[in-house]
Design an enzyme around this catalytic site. Structure first.
Site, PDB file in Angstrom:
ATOM      1  N   GLY A  68      -1.594 -23.358  23.995  1.00  0.00           N
ATOM      2  CA  GLY A  68      -1.355 -22.300  24.960  1.00  0.00           C
ATOM      3  C   GLY A  68      -0.032 -21.633  24.654  1.00  0.00           C
ATOM      4  N   GLN A  73       7.401 -16.788  26.559  1.00  0.00           N
ATOM      5  CA  GLN A  73       7.787 -17.623  25.425  1.00  0.00           C
ATOM      6  C   GLN A  73       8.042 -16.812  24.160  1.00  0.00           C
ATOM      7  OE1 GLN A  73       4.474 -20.692  26.170  1.00  0.00           O
ATOM      8  NE2 GLN A  73       6.126 -21.895  25.239  1.00  0.00           N
ATOM      9  N   CYS A 126       6.015 -28.892  24.655  1.00  0.00           N
ATOM     10  CA  CYS A 126       6.096 -27.450  24.873  1.00  0.00           C
ATOM     11  C   CYS A 126       6.693 -26.796  23.636  1.00  0.00           C
ATOM     12  CB  CYS A 126       6.966 -27.158  26.095  1.00  0.00           C
ATOM     13  SG  CYS A 126       7.172 -25.400  26.453  1.00  0.00           S
ATOM     14  N   LEU A 127       6.113 -25.678  23.237  1.00  0.00           N
ATOM     15  CA  LEU A 127       6.613 -24.967  22.067  1.00  0.00           C
ATOM     16  C   LEU A 127       8.033 -24.443  22.273  1.00  0.00           C
ATOM     17  CD1 LEU A 127       3.407 -22.957  21.074  1.00  0.00           C
ATOM     18  CD2 LEU A 127       4.233 -25.139  20.136  1.00  0.00           C
ATOM     19  N   HIS A 168       0.245 -25.713  32.935  1.00  0.00           N
ATOM     20  CA  HIS A 168       1.437 -25.590  32.092  1.00  0.00           C
ATOM     21  C   HIS A 168       1.738 -24.124  31.793  1.00  0.00           C
ATOM     22  CE1 HIS A 168       3.990 -27.194  28.624  1.00  0.00           C
ATOM     23  NE2 HIS A 168       3.939 -25.897  28.380  1.00  0.00           N
ATOM     24  N   GLU A 169       0.719 -23.375  31.390  1.00  0.00           N
ATOM     25  CA  GLU A 169       0.953 -21.981  31.006  1.00  0.00           C
ATOM     26  C   GLU A 169       1.246 -21.102  32.222  1.00  0.00           C
ATOM     27  OE1 GLU A 169       1.571 -21.381  28.014  1.00  0.00           O
ATOM     28  OE2 GLU A 169       0.825 -23.319  27.336  1.00  0.00           O
ATOM     29  N   HIS A 172       4.807 -21.423  33.254  1.00  0.00           N
ATOM     30  CA  HIS A 172       5.713 -20.594  32.455  1.00  0.00           C
ATOM     31  C   HIS A 172       5.895 -19.218  33.087  1.00  0.00           C
ATOM     32  CE1 HIS A 172       6.979 -22.700  28.880  1.00  0.00           C
ATOM     33  NE2 HIS A 172       5.754 -23.055  28.544  1.00  0.00           N
TER      34      HIS A 172
END
Length: 215
Positions: A68, A73, A126-127, A168-169, A172
């Site tokens: 995701g 991000q 997480c990226l 999670h997304e 963000h």
């Protein structure tokens, strides 16, 4: 929620990001854009630019790789995210985590609410927080509402790992990182994860590191 950005400025920012081919740079924790929240998408990008931006998000997510990616991000304060999970995991992991393949999806203006009271706790990464993972207890089932990239309504229930991804997304987009919800005693480097915590569930990690899992 972020204050309303200038529409031309947002479009210009996206055009600038797309000026070079290849994956977009991923913003790391500590950058304020990850904490400000996002502006509801209502046409700040025209159809062609939105299509190009979504494709860039897809390319960036796959290259990372991740399951995701949310617009902030990559530095864009719009309520847009993409998800995709081929779920190439062993059967015991699939069963323990409810991890099943998810096709590529675009989430526009998403929000979620829990379905029932069940919670599940697993390691997450997480990226935007590279190199680390921690256990997060999340709703086991959620109802996601919003739109897709064509403006069509989305109203869908997600369970298991797909529910974790959409939470999670969407978080963000509200200026939240998974660490805000994590059991910090579980925080582990990727090296520790590979050496110690490859089990399908975090029960052994909870015992060894001294934290509790939801009952």
């Amino acid at each position: 929620m972020a204050s309303s950005p200038d529409r031309a400025a947002v479009a210009g920012l996206v055009e600038e990001l797309l000026a070079t081919d290849g994956p977009l740079p991923i913003v790391a924790a500590g950058d304020p854009v990850l904490r400000r929240g996002t502006e509801r998408f209502d046409g700040q990008l025209d159809g062609a630019l939105l299509t190009r931006f979504v494709e860039a998000l897809r390319l960036t997510m796959r290259a990372a790789p991740g399951v995701g990616l949310a617009a902030p991000q990559v530095g864009v304060p719009l309520r847009i995210a993409v998800i995709e999970d081929p779920a190439p995991v062993p059967e015991e992991v699939r069963l323990a985590r409810g991890r099943v393949p998810q096709p590529f999806r675009v989430l526009v203006n998403p929000s979620y609410e829990p379905v029932g009271t069940a919670r599940a706790a697993f390691f997450e990464g997480c990226l935007s927080v590279p190199g680390w993972q921690a256990v997060v207890a999340r709703h086991a089932e959620v109802r996601l509402t919003g739109e897709d990239e064509r403006g069509r309504a989305v109203d869908e229930v997600f369970t298991g790992w797909p529910a974790r991804i959409v939470q999670h997304e969407t978080d963000h987009l509200d200026g939240l990182l998974y660490l805000d919800r994590a059991e910090l005693r579980s925080l582990s480097s990727n090296q520790a994860m590979a050496e110690r915590w490859t089990q399908p569930t975090p029960r052994e990690a909870a015992t060894s590191l001294g934290f509790e899992l939801p009952r």
